[in-house]
Design an enzyme around this catalytic site. Structure first.
Site, short mmCIF file in Angstrom:
data_model
loop_
_atom_site.label_atom_id
_atom_site.label_comp_id
_atom_site.label_asym_id
_atom_site.label_seq_id
_atom_site.Cartn_x
_atom_site.Cartn_y
_atom_site.Cartn_z
N SER A 1 18.57 -6.45 1.10
CA SER A 1 18.97 -5.39 2.04
C SER A 1 19.73 -4.27 1.35
CB SER A 1 19.85 -5.99 3.15
OG SER A 1 19.21 -7.07 3.77
N GLN B 1 22.34 -7.70 -0.49
CA GLN B 1 22.32 -9.17 -0.49
C GLN B 1 21.12 -9.66 -1.30
OE1 GLN B 1 21.18 -11.82 3.00
NE2 GLN B 1 23.39 -12.13 2.99
N GLU C 1 27.42 -13.93 8.66
CA GLU C 1 26.18 -13.23 8.99
C GLU C 1 25.69 -13.62 10.38
OE1 GLU C 1 22.03 -12.22 6.69
OE2 GLU C 1 22.83 -14.25 6.50
N SER D 1 17.40 -14.34 -0.80
CA SER D 1 16.03 -14.84 -0.65
C SER D 1 15.19 -14.56 -1.89
CB SER D 1 15.36 -14.22 0.56
OG SER D 1 16.02 -14.61 1.75
#
Length: 384
Positions: free
Chosen positions: A163, A128, A246, A131
């Site tokens: 991740s 992912q 999520e 961020s």
């Protein structure tokens, strides 16, 4: 909502138990936490076993490669695999719990055919890329740029807390495609190949000593326009779909694990004399009620997601908010029951307690979840 099981669902539970009893004893030992190639191989091999047995993507729509199982069957699967001590999704979690469901809900027929079968078979791992150093909780402040160049986007920027980037094949990536648009309206959701030229990954070591997160640097990475999920500049809406998965369903199996941990703590307290403490007994009793309620909320959320086309709603924020706090309280209590000597003897307890500290931050901070509950459920005005 009727939470009872039909005879067919109980038959499904019995078949699943029988299959787990037959295959779990033959699994190899789990790799070391820092052996990421080994962990990838272990996790993908388990996913392939699930796929071959017909349990992969159990609750996914049939046209997305799943079995279209009922919400109750999905929950039975999660409950029984956790109780049996089966492997968790591990390195597969972004593909199976975030990116895959998003592509199933928002992708084109071609995108679903390209990306979903390898996720379900365990052939490809996703990470992912949301961020950024200056855009964590304030995700819409992201600055990674994607400039259109014919049939490609040229992407440059930096991501953090990516991740499983070190073992991933693909990344669900948020980029800014229109810097002049209001910040929520100039974002696009891309699928980026991790082996593309210009992608650099640097693992980050967490408080628990693991490296499942990484910094990722993107230097003019070319991503085909055909790898965009949803319309250009409509990525914020697609992202809300990703985040709903999520927060709404990704932690379901962990509720069962926490209930099992709680039972183990009660047994340990009886064995070491801590059970005589009435304050501790009340704490364990309250936590038992908390996790039973969270399991019921999980059942409701999964059922609601099924009825609304497969995408979880804002009830996921209610769950995430309370679950994060309850998990931290659980492992604070574990430290009290076990004491320093007990914790030293079992490294897993130490790692679980350290990991629990991240839950009020990961997958949307508790402050963000409180805002969602206040604004979208209670109808309160936005804060200024």
């Amino acid at each position: 909502m009727d939470l009872s099981c039909t005879p067919e669902e109980e038959e499904f539970r019995a078949r699943l138990r029988q299959w787990l009893a037959a295959v779990l004893p033959g699994l190899p030992a789990r790799p070391r936490p820092d052996d990421w190639p080994g962990r990838r191989a272990y996790d993908t091999a388990w996913q392939r076993m699930l796929y071959d047995a017909g349990y992969a993507g159990l609750h996914w729509p049939v046209d997305a490669g799943g079995r279209g199982a009922t919400p109750t069957q999905h929950l039975i699967f999660l409950e029984e695999t956790e109780k049996a001590g089966a492997p968790y999704v591990g390195a597969n979690f972004v593909g199976l719990l975030h990116a895959g469901p998003t592509i199933a809900a928002e992708g084109t027929a071609g995108q679903r055919a390209r990306w979903l079968p390898p996720v379900l078979r365990g052939d490809e791992i996703w990470c992912q890329g949301f961020s950024e150093p200056e855009a964590g909780s304030d995700l819409a402040a992201l600055r990674t740029r994607a400039v259109r160049d014919g049939d490609h986007y040229v992407v440059s920027g930096q991501k953090v807390w990516t991740s499983h980037a070190e073992v991933a094949d693909w990344c669900e990536l948020l980029v800014r495609t229109d810097p002049a648009a209001p910040r929520h309206r100039g974002i696009s959701w891309l699928a980026m190949r991790m082996g593309a030229p210009g992608v650099t990954v640097r693992p980050l070591r967490t408080l628990a000593g693991s490296t499942e997160f990484a910094e990722m640097f993107l230097d003019e990475v070319r991503v085909p326009v055909s790898h965009r999920v949803g319309a250009e500049n409509d990525g914020w809406r697609v992202t809300m779909v990703t985040l709903s998965f999520e927060r709404g369903t990704a932690f379901v199996g962990e509720v069962v694990a926490c209930r099992r941990t709680l039972a183990a703590l009660a047994a340990e307290a009886r064995a070491n004399g801590r059970w005589d403490d009435p304050v501790l007994r009340r704490t364990l009793g309250r936590l038992n009620a908390e996790f039973r309620a969270l399991w019921r909320l999980t059942q409701w959320n999964v059922g609601e997601a099924q009825r609304s086309g497969g995408v979880p709603g804002t009830g996921g924020s209610v769950f995430k908010l309370r679950y994060s706090q309850a998990r931290q309280e659980l492992y604070d209590t574990a430290a009290e029951v076990l004491g320093a000597d007990g914790a030293d003897l079992d490294r897993e307890w130490v790692l679980d307690r350290l990991t629990s500290l991240s839950y009020t931050i990961a997958a949307g901070t508790s402050q963000i979840q409180q805002n969602i509950v206040a604004e979208r459920i209670l109808g309160l005005p936005k804060g200024r």
